[in-house]
Design a protein around this motif. Sequence first.
Motif, PDB file in Angstrom:
ATOM      1  N   LEU A  86      -2.800  30.534  11.079  1.00 48.45           N
ATOM      2  CA  LEU A  86      -1.613  29.775  10.667  1.00 48.45           C
ATOM      3  C   LEU A  86      -1.210  28.790  11.758  1.00 48.45           C
ATOM      4  N   ASN A  90      -1.269  24.693  11.314  1.00 45.72           N
ATOM      5  CA  ASN A  90      -0.015  23.957  11.470  1.00 45.72           C
ATOM      6  C   ASN A  90      -0.068  22.977  12.638  1.00 45.72           C
ATOM      7  N   ASP A  91      -0.753  23.339  13.723  1.00 46.13           N
ATOM      8  CA  ASP A  91      -0.911  22.400  14.844  1.00 46.13           C
ATOM      9  C   ASP A  91      -1.662  21.152  14.398  1.00 46.13           C
ATOM     10  N   ALA A  93      -1.908  20.021  11.293  1.00 45.57           N
ATOM     11  CA  ALA A  93      -1.110  19.309  10.283  1.00 45.57           C
ATOM     12  C   ALA A  93       0.044  18.518  10.915  1.00 45.57           C
ATOM     13  N   ARG A  94       0.503  18.944  12.091  1.00 43.61           N
ATOM     14  CA  ARG A  94       1.608  18.243  12.773  1.00 43.61           C
ATOM     15  C   ARG A  94       1.189  16.896  13.356  1.00 43.61           C
ATOM     16  N   SER A 118      -6.083  15.879  10.493  1.00 48.63           N
ATOM     17  CA  SER A 118      -4.698  16.150  10.127  1.00 48.63           C
ATOM     18  C   SER A 118      -4.500  16.013   8.621  1.00 48.63           C
ATOM     19  N   ARG A 122      -3.241  18.949   6.139  1.00 49.10           N
ATOM     20  CA  ARG A 122      -2.091  18.785   5.240  1.00 49.10           C
ATOM     21  C   ARG A 122      -2.467  19.125   3.797  1.00 49.10           C
ATOM     22  N   VAL A 125      -2.243  22.845   3.668  1.00 45.83           N
ATOM     23  CA  VAL A 125      -0.844  23.296   3.608  1.00 45.83           C
ATOM     24  C   VAL A 125      -0.328  23.168   2.173  1.00 45.83           C
ATOM     25  N   SER A 129       0.520  26.453  -0.370  1.00 39.03           N
ATOM     26  CA  SER A 129       1.946  26.647  -0.690  1.00 39.03           C
ATOM     27  C   SER A 129       2.270  26.133  -2.089  1.00 39.03           C
TER      28      SER A 129
END
Length: 187
Positions: A86, A90-91, A93-94, A118, A122, A125, A129
């Motif tokens: 995770l 997330n790193d 995607a940021r 990235s 994304r 992500v 979700s």
Amino acid sequence: MNLNHVFVCGNPALDFAATLRARRSARFEMFVTPDRLNAWYLESGVVDMIVPGTEDGVEQATTVREAIYQLVTDRRLGGGFDAESLGVLNDAARKPPATPQLTATGRRTEATPEQALSSVARCAVELLSGPDVPLMKECGNPECTRVYIDRSRGMRRQWCGMDSCGNKIKAAAYRARKRTTTAPAAQ
């Protein structure tokens, strides 16, 4: 460099995760060089042009790919997310994603490898979700570890793709049936 990657999973993040093939047996790595990674970004449609990458970029991409695969597996099997995976996702995607631009001839997306990665992160992500989670399935070929989105009527799709796995399984089953029906006559 055109490698003719296979895009049968229904989502760029799943196709990205599938670039390590046959995870349970022979393990075939698609991203052995920066050029091969960049070819995937181009062929997938994530970007239209990408600057040359580095070996560090390949290592970063494979780390993110493995995190995506782990998280997809966690979600598909109904478990909680692996904390390390995770964090890796997330790193990635940021970071700033590839940004499409409107040109006189249409849309064009130019990116660095980090921006392309990235963008893939994304996509993961959004997938993990979003509403497609219940549609994720693993290919029915025991040697294939691709996960795909099953949007077939009645959710009856069994393979990641007919060309890649379905035909192999059907042909093997046919040969097995033929051997069974001709064996007694040979005695």
